[in-house]
Motif scaffolding. Structure first.
Motif, short mmCIF file in Angstrom:
data_model
loop_
_atom_site.label_atom_id
_atom_site.label_comp_id
_atom_site.label_asym_id
_atom_site.label_seq_id
_atom_site.Cartn_x
_atom_site.Cartn_y
_atom_site.Cartn_z
N TYR A 314 0.84 -1.20 0.00
CA TYR A 314 0.00 0.00 0.00
C TYR A 314 0.87 1.25 0.00
O TYR A 314 2.06 1.22 0.34
N SER A 315 0.25 2.35 -0.38
CA SER A 315 0.84 3.68 -0.28
C SER A 315 -0.25 4.67 0.12
O SER A 315 -1.43 4.45 -0.16
N VAL A 316 0.18 5.74 0.76
CA VAL A 316 -0.72 6.85 1.10
C VAL A 316 -0.14 8.11 0.48
O VAL A 316 1.03 8.44 0.72
N SER A 317 -0.94 8.79 -0.34
CA SER A 317 -0.48 10.00 -0.99
C SER A 317 -1.61 11.01 -1.06
O SER A 317 -2.71 10.69 -1.54
N ASN A 318 -1.37 12.21 -0.55
CA ASN A 318 -2.36 13.30 -0.59
C ASN A 318 -3.71 12.87 -0.02
O ASN A 318 -4.77 13.16 -0.58
N GLY A 319 -3.65 12.13 1.08
CA GLY A 319 -4.87 11.72 1.76
C GLY A 319 -5.60 10.56 1.10
O GLY A 319 -6.73 10.24 1.49
N THR A 320 -4.98 9.91 0.12
CA THR A 320 -5.60 8.78 -0.56
C THR A 320 -4.79 7.51 -0.30
O THR A 320 -3.57 7.49 -0.47
N TYR A 321 -5.50 6.48 0.11
CA TYR A 321 -4.89 5.17 0.34
C TYR A 321 -5.08 4.31 -0.90
O TYR A 321 -6.17 4.23 -1.46
N THR A 322 -4.01 3.65 -1.34
CA THR A 322 -4.08 2.66 -2.41
C THR A 322 -3.47 1.36 -1.91
O THR A 322 -2.32 1.34 -1.47
N GLY A 323 -4.24 0.28 -1.95
CA GLY A 323 -3.75 -1.02 -1.55
C GLY A 323 -3.96 -2.03 -2.65
O GLY A 323 -4.96 -1.97 -3.38
N LYS A 324 -3.01 -2.95 -2.80
CA LYS A 324 -3.12 -3.97 -3.84
C LYS A 324 -2.64 -5.32 -3.31
O LYS A 324 -1.75 -5.39 -2.45
N VAL A 325 -3.25 -6.38 -3.83
CA VAL A 325 -2.83 -7.74 -3.55
C VAL A 325 -2.06 -8.25 -4.76
O VAL A 325 -2.53 -8.12 -5.91
N TYR A 326 -0.88 -8.83 -4.52
CA TYR A 326 -0.06 -9.37 -5.60
C TYR A 326 0.16 -10.86 -5.38
O TYR A 326 0.34 -11.31 -4.24
N VAL A 327 0.13 -11.61 -6.47
CA VAL A 327 0.47 -13.03 -6.45
C VAL A 327 1.71 -13.21 -7.32
O VAL A 327 1.66 -12.98 -8.53
N ASN A 328 2.83 -13.53 -6.66
CA ASN A 328 4.11 -13.65 -7.37
C ASN A 328 4.40 -12.40 -8.19
O ASN A 328 4.88 -12.47 -9.33
N GLY A 329 4.10 -11.24 -7.63
CA GLY A 329 4.40 -9.97 -8.27
C GLY A 329 3.38 -9.50 -9.28
O GLY A 329 3.55 -8.42 -9.86
N VAL A 330 2.31 -10.26 -9.49
CA VAL A 330 1.27 -9.89 -10.45
C VAL A 330 0.06 -9.38 -9.69
O VAL A 330 -0.44 -10.04 -8.76
N GLU A 331 -0.42 -8.20 -10.05
CA GLU A 331 -1.56 -7.60 -9.36
C GLU A 331 -2.81 -8.45 -9.52
O GLU A 331 -3.17 -8.84 -10.63
N ALA A 332 -3.48 -8.73 -8.38
CA ALA A 332 -4.69 -9.56 -8.41
C ALA A 332 -5.91 -8.82 -7.88
O ALA A 332 -7.04 -9.21 -8.19
#
Length: 357
Positions: A314-332
């Motif tokens: 995840y990252s937080v930038s300018n009050g926005t949270y972005t989270g991602k799940v990856y399987v072996n480096g591939v976004e799922a």
């Protein structure tokens, strides 16, 4: 139900489907070599409601408003999720609630904790259908003020006192394993005796073992080689102790100033050990690996099974949270959210757990 498949499985299935055009019977030995499919469970929240996703299909948890999930465990088709009233996805937060198959329990009530006084339940696991908690509770009726705070673990709702002191302890991890005498329970903790001597180590049932001059102690991880405990010493060095063999392995240096956030993961298939903390890198055994497949800056959680790596970043930038799940480096899977009036993010991914089919 849709299942997430490894790239190798997709390839293997394509080969199999092609071959079966000319053959009606599949060789049993070929079947054994096919990579299995997996159910991927992710705990988090969306629209400020505690939820979990099974292969991206969301289930909202009962009475989960304004609660942040902390951990998800799946055993024998039972889904357990812990939750906190805490505010951020990376804080070390107390467990206020847990769900089993969608039914919510308030931890204080479940553990029969006194309504008055302090308590902090911070460790949870499930083993052979039993739930285990660990933390401390204040005894408001303690006759001796030197026994005001009780460090405990609970098997289901049965309380076991590990230590009593006038000083508050900190619990980091709990594990349960079978032994020749039954089930042994391990709790990692920082304790202070009534002479103000602070120590860090672990309890095996009711017996404490010190880790010497360690600075932090973390969680347990089990594999076929034993039960492993992550700890930090000399201010910067991560070590894993195999409790069963009493051997220590140097992993690498702490790479983030927030040393309290270290976490140990193991892969039962390979017996490799993975260590991560808040940041972009993790250790596989003692090799530092950068997650440069993603621009998101922080590892939130990892799960490793059959050499497949499932990771939340995840990252937080300018009050926005972005989270991602990856399987072996591939976004799922992905989620974004903003802060609400209480400065909590309304949507987050917090923990991942994988079950092989």
């Amino acid at each position: 139900m849709k299942k997430l498949l490894s790239p190798f499985l997709v390839f293997a299935l394509c080969i199999f489907n092609s071959c079966t055009n000319n053959a009606s019977i599949m060789n049993d030995e070929v079947a054994k070599t096919l990579t299995p499919s997996y159910d991927v469970y992710v705990a988090g929240k969306e629209n400020n409601k505690a939820s979990y996703w099974k292969n991206t299909l969301k289930t909202e948890l009962t009475n989960g408003e304004d609660i942040t999930p902390l951990e998800i465990i799946v055993q024998n088709s039972n889904v357990y999720v812990t939750g906190s009233k805490g505010s951020t996805p990376t804080a070390i937060m107390p467990i206020h609630f847990f769900w089993k198959n969608g039914t919510r329990y308030e931890v204080k009530q479940y553990l029969h904790l006194p309504a008055s006084g302090l308590s902090d339940i911070t460790a949870f696991t499930v083993y052979e259908g039993d739930v285990y908690f660990a933390g401390y509770v204040e005894n408001p009726n303690a006759v001796n003020p030197l026994e005001k705070y009780e460090l405990c673990y609970w098997k289901n709702d049965a309380k076991n006192i590990l230590q009593k002191s006038q000083y508050i302890p900190t619990v980091k991890g709990i594990a349960a394993v079978n032994s020749t005498t039954g089930t042994d329970v391990y709790v990692s903790a920082r304790i202070t005796d009534n002479n103000q001597n602070t120590d860090r180590g672990y309890f095996k049932n009711l017996t404490f073992s010190s880790l010497g001059q360690s600075n932090e102690v973390y969680n347990f991880a089990k594999n076929n080689n034993g039960l492993h405990l992550l700890y930090l010493k000399n201010g910067v060095q991560y070590y894993s102790k195999n409790i069963f063999t009493n051997s220590d392995i140097y992993i690498g240096n702490n790479i983030n100033p927030v040393g309290a956030l270290g976490h140990l993961v193991t892969d039962k298939a390979s017996n490799d050990l993975y260590t991560y903390e808040l940041g972009n890198n993790y250790y596989k055994n003692n090799t530092l690996i950068s997650t440069n497949f993603s621009s998101l800056t922080n590892i939130q959680n990892m799960f490793v099974l059959n050499n497949n790596i499932y990771m939340i970043k995840y990252s937080v930038s300018n009050g926005t949270y972005t989270g991602k799940v990856y399987v072996n480096g591939v976004e799922a899977q992905t989620i974004t959210s903003t802060q609400n009036s209480s400065q909590n993010f309304t949507g987050t991914f917090n923990a991942v757990y994988v079950v092989e089919n």
